[in-house]
Design an enzyme around this catalytic site. Structure first.
Site, short mmCIF file in Angstrom:
data_model
loop_
_atom_site.label_atom_id
_atom_site.label_comp_id
_atom_site.label_asym_id
_atom_site.label_seq_id
_atom_site.Cartn_x
_atom_site.Cartn_y
_atom_site.Cartn_z
N LYS A 166 27.20 -47.26 -79.01
CA LYS A 166 26.89 -46.30 -77.95
C LYS A 166 25.71 -45.41 -78.38
O LYS A 166 25.62 -45.02 -79.55
CB LYS A 166 28.13 -45.44 -77.69
CG LYS A 166 28.00 -44.47 -76.52
CD LYS A 166 29.29 -43.64 -76.38
CE LYS A 166 29.26 -42.72 -75.17
NZ LYS A 166 30.49 -41.91 -75.06
N SER B 297 32.55 -42.01 -70.44
CA SER B 297 31.12 -42.08 -70.61
C SER B 297 30.66 -43.31 -71.37
O SER B 297 29.50 -43.70 -71.24
CB SER B 297 30.64 -40.83 -71.36
OG SER B 297 31.17 -40.82 -72.67
N SER C 216 36.70 -41.13 -72.72
CA SER C 216 35.45 -41.89 -72.58
C SER C 216 35.47 -43.28 -73.19
O SER C 216 34.55 -44.07 -72.95
CB SER C 216 34.28 -41.11 -73.18
OG SER C 216 33.90 -40.09 -72.29
#
Lengths: 487, 474
Positions: free
Chosen positions: B77, B152, B176
């Site tokens: 990420k 997210s 997330s």
């Protein structure tokens, strides 16, 4: 703008100080960057001290040790559960946009510092509110012509302690004395070099005035940017008078931050309270609470050096020195420790004190060196003191000849120097008496005058005997023998 | 390369020379290339990945000892920093910034011979539940391209869902990892807070942030977590608790005590199919002889407000460092110091990030600090204590991961409060600091994946993985 004394005496000046001391740790508070004064800009930085994304603080325990030392020296209570806090504000020299500091749980609470202001006969305790730890910011360098400001982050993250007093100080003299005491303490503890000019010791003063019978403090003004103890004194003097004049003329004092200008000795407004930042303090989530247990405190306690006030008392009580001597001897730690070491070698403490305050001090001042660099060891100095004490050499010879030789020859023993240079003074009557007899017989006229009342002539006879003995005759003994002979 | 099953199997195949590691990497590079429309990767480290594959292949052929994650092709990420690589947090404000160090989790992956294939899109600074808050455009759900992947860590979930890599590292501050895992039909864990070092994780909310793992199978997930977890000299908040070998203890040998929270199943926002899928799993557990009981958690309504007050407070100061002074974006039109700050931050941050910075600044301001921040801290303690208390009586708490399946792109963008409700079941674990995992639990009528969440007490990831594996194989 000298104020009339009768007006000034109606008011009480109330002062609180906030003193920042940069700690002498080798690395920064939360990362391993070196802490070096005067290095080229931005050479002691790292992703952590620059606040790069993803970095986290790691606590330097040495800084905590130092803060505890100061707390113990100031008789504070040491907090067991320390919480760090973030103080939020934006400025280019503050890399993270917040400063890691302590808010509700500072490392030291309470405590006091003893001062003795100029002209006061008594000591006075100045109560401390707290001592907390925090990290320093970088330095903004405003260039003269350019529109840009440069930032040096070498200082960003250097550990500081902030010593906050209660509003206990009542005059610029007391503030002067307090700062001198703090500087002496941090130097004794070796936690800060105490250099105000270089900014490793910084002081802000909160000043207010009130009528002596008033119940409430007046509005306070914070004065910043005083880079010497003398300037703190000047700034407070100026500010106190300015505030009294304001009140006298019926004006309202605004709570504000004022900037001291050393060139003019005056202050000017930086910002008013309404413009003050809301720092949005809250617990720093990147650092776990720091637990300072009793054994940690004990460990630090065990490393504490003797403090100036204790040494002063020792010098007065055990070495029976006058207060003045004790004060001068303890102004500097190395000097005091040296003196104390001399006193382990001789019992003639007052003589040792005189040597230290006289010959040794002026030598150190002349050479501009620290007592640690002084080439004569305490044992050597004690040897010299013994020599004088035993009447083997006169004070003058000791000072002007032997001491000078000791500075040149490493580890030289005072007595050997004296013997080698044939400086041991003659104190036996057998050797001095023949010279006296010789002198007196040659100066029969003067002897006659002496006997008829001109007792002052004794000096002449002593001088002559000394001269003929090539300075070796003990003047005291000579004087004594002369008087006897001339009876 | 044929279809991928698990890392252990792949390692076996590589050792048997069924194919080379380079061909494996090439396979994934091809997949990434073919599915660019999903907008998963912000950077693909093509050359470096191929070189590393060749080097590791040589290591294998030379008979040298291989790392635990040998053969693993993993995506990261875009909030985890890697030395010498750009990192953006999917924000314009970090434009052009290259990290000077690698975060601990990333470094540990590399040290165990994993191959990092690229940096994955996400919501800006990990703030969002749909991956739509990215300065680099939304990521699409691979099951239905008109729908969001969750957030997210949306792209990290899609990467595994769409077979663009074997696993991903994401971060989970309020759900997330788990919510996108549910939306994409993959496995996603949020470990115990402090289990994995946060060094190198661009902070959103420090006391909540956790690095988590996405995978298709539990075993891979467990193996990766055991590599990245554990004490670290660069994070003073990380736990010193020993890390068990999670992947080696994936058996359920006893009858478990399982709780389900009445308020979650009766939540009016809960999609019927998700409720049914959850209930049917609970029934199955009962049928297997496990003890399944209903518990009450009346404070469920307070979990979200507590979470939003505390995380925005922390975020508002964590993001202060992005000021245009030392790195990243600086507004070129700035004309003095103040305008530099204002313009850089106004133009550099996206809407959601600015909304949260303002919220956080408000709750920390002197006049409101006690009413919001201090109170929220107290409520956090109550929620944590109640949750931990529940977990002292039960081995696991089981509930849906999300109230609904993946929603259409743009569907909730204009209603932040509704978007925040996405986290209603996941934030409890973050507020309490406990580990939680989301596993696939069938699909709804539109064939969209449903997620099942399992929570357990702190540092019981071994038990959590074993139970999750057991449920997945049911």
């Amino acid at each position: 703008m000298a104020l009339d004394k009768s007006i000034r005496d109606k008011y009480r000046v109330v002062i609180g100080l906030e003193v920042h001391a940069q700690l002498l740790t080798e690395s920064k508070f939360f990362c391993s960057d070196a802490t070096v004064f005067g290095a080229s800009p931005n050479t002691h930085i790292s992703p952590i001290s620059l606040g790069h994304p993803g970095t986290l603080p790691m606590l330097n325990k040495k800084a905590v040790d130092y803060a505890i030392k100061m707390g113990l020296a100031c008789e504070c209570s040491i907090t067991e559960e320390n919480i760090f806090a973030r103080k939020n504000y934006f400025y280019p020299d503050l890399p993270k946009g917040y400063q890691v500091t302590q808010d509700k749980a500072p490392i030291c609470l309470g405590g006091q510092v003893w001062i003795q202001a100029k002209g006061e006969s008594e000591e006075k305790a100045i109560a401390l509110n707290r001592i907390h730890m925090e990290e320093d910011a970088g330095k903004s360098i405003h260039t003269e012509d350019a529109t840009d400001t440069l930032v040096d982050y070498n200082r960003a993250g250097v550990p500081l302690i902030e010593i906050v007093t209660e509003p206990d100080l009542r005059s610029a003299d007391e503030a002067y004395s307090f700062l001198t005491e703090i500087r002496k303490l941090v130097r004794y503890l070796e936690i800060c070099d105490g250099n105000m000019e270089e900014g490793s010791l910084r002081c802000d003063a909160n000043v207010s005035v009130m009528l002596k019978d008033a119940k409430e403090y007046g509005s306070k003004v914070e004065v910043k940017n005083m880079n010497s103890i003398r300037n703190v004194h000047r700034a407070i003097e100026h500010e106190a008078e300015r505030l009294i004049q304001l009140v006298e003329s019926g004006e309202k004092v605004i709570s504000e931050t004022r900037d001291f200008d050393a060139a003019t000795g005056t202050t000017s407004s930086l910002r008013t309270k309404e413009e003050l930042n809301d720092y949005r303090y809250f617990p720093e989530p990147d650092l776990s609470p720091l637990i300072v247990n009793q054994s940690w405190v004990e460990e630090v306690k065990a490393q504490m050096p003797a403090l100036p006030r204790e040494l002063k008392r020792k010098f007065m009580e055990i070495y029976k020195l006058p207060e003045y001597d004790a004060q001068v001897l303890t102004d500097n730690k190395d000097f005091a420790m040296y003196f104390d070491a001399v006193c382990q070698e001789t019992k003639n403490y007052k003589a040792a004190s005189n040597w230290m305050m006289g010959t040794v001090k002026s030598y150190l001042n002349d050479k501009n060196i620290n007592c640690r660099e002084f080439p004569v060891s305490p044992k050597q100095l004690a040897g010299l003191i013994h020599l004088v004490e035993d009447n083997k050499v006169s004070n003058t010879v000791a000072n002007q000849q032997i001491f000078v030789k000791m500075l040149e020859i490493k580890d030289a023993d005072a007595e050997s120097i004296a013997i080698e240079a044939n400086l041991i003074q003659e104190s036996s009557s057998e050797n001095i008496q023949p010279i006296i007899d010789e002198v007196l017989s040659e100066m029969a006229d003067k002897v006659k005058d002496y006997k008829s009342g001109r007792k002052g002539l004794i000096g002449l006879f002593v001088g002559e005997v000394m001269k003929r003995s090539k300075g070796k005759a003990d003047p005291k003994k000579t004087n004594e023998l002369l008087k006897q002979t001339l009876k | 390369m044929e279809s991928y099953h698990s890392l252990k199997q792949l390692q076996h195949q590589l050792k048997q020379e069924k194919y080379t590691l380079k061909s494996v990497v090439e396979h994934y590079l091809k997949q990434i290339n073919e599915q660019k429309h999903l907008n998963v990767f912000l950077d693909v480290y093509e050359t470096e990945a191929l070189i590393k594959a060749e080097n590791l292949q040589e290591k294998l052929e030379a008979g040298k000892p291989l790392g635990k994650l040998f053969g693993l092709v993993i995506g990261i990420k875009d909030v985890l920093v890697q030395k010498g690589r750009e990192v953006r947090s999917a924000s314009r404000i970090l434009e052009g910034f290259e990290s000077q160090f690698s975060g601990t989790a990333v470094q540990r992956l590399l040290d165990e011979d994993a191959i990092i294939i690229g940096a994955q899109n996400c919501d800006e600074f990990a703030m969002g539940s749909s991956n739509e808050n990215s300065a680099y455009g939304p990521t699409l759900n691979a099951t239905d391209n008109s729908r969001v992947p969750g957030g997210s860590s949306g792209a990290s979930a899609v990467a595994v869902q769409a077979g663009l890599c074997m696993a991903s590292l994401g971060t989970d501050t309020g759900g997330s990892v788990r919510q996108p895992a549910a939306f994409c039909g993959v496995v996603g864990i949020k470990p115990t807070y402090s289990r994995v070092s946060r060094y190198g994780l661009i902070a959103f909310a420090s006391s909540f942030d956790c690095i988590g793992v996405f995978s298709t199978v539990i075993e891979d997930n467990a193996l990766i977590l055991e590599v990245i977890a554990g004490h670290d000299d660069y994070d003073s908040t990380v736990s010193t608790e020993e890390v068990p070998l999670y992947a080696e203890s994936l058996q359920v040998n006893k009858k478990m005590k399982v709780a389900y929270i009445k308020e979650t199943l009766e939540n009016e926002a809960l999609q019927t199919e998700i409720k049914e899928a959850t209930v049917s799993k609970l029934e199955w557990l009962k049928g297997q002889g496990h003890q399944v009981e209903e518990v009450r958690f009346p404070h469920l309504d307070y979990v979200l407000p507590t979470y939003y007050i505390l995380t925005t407070a922390e975020a508002s100061t964590n993001l202060s460092r992005f000021d245009g002074v030392r790195y990243g974006y600086r507004a070129p039109e700035a004309y003095n110091m103040e305008s530099m700050y204002k313009l850089s931050r106004t133009n550099g941050f996206g809407e959601e990030v600015k909304r949260r910075i303002m919220l956080g600044t408000f709750v920390l301001s002197a006049s409101y600090f006690d009413a919001y921040y201090t109170k929220a801290q107290k409520v956090r303690r109550i929620i944590r204590d109640e949750t931990r208390n529940m977990l002292s009586k039960y081995d696991f708490i089981v509930m849906p991961t999300t109230p609904s399946t993946a929603f259409p792109l743009g569907g909730k963008r204009d209603n932040p409060a509704e978007m925040y409700l996405e986290d209603i079941f996941t934030v409890q674990a973050n507020v309490s600091g406990i580990p939680a995992i989301s596993i696939p639990n069938g699909t709804d009528a539109q064939n969209l994946p449903i997620g099942l969440q399992i929570m357990t007490d702190v540092f019981k990831e071994s038990e959590l993985y074993a139970f999750a594996d057991y449920l997945m194989k049911a």
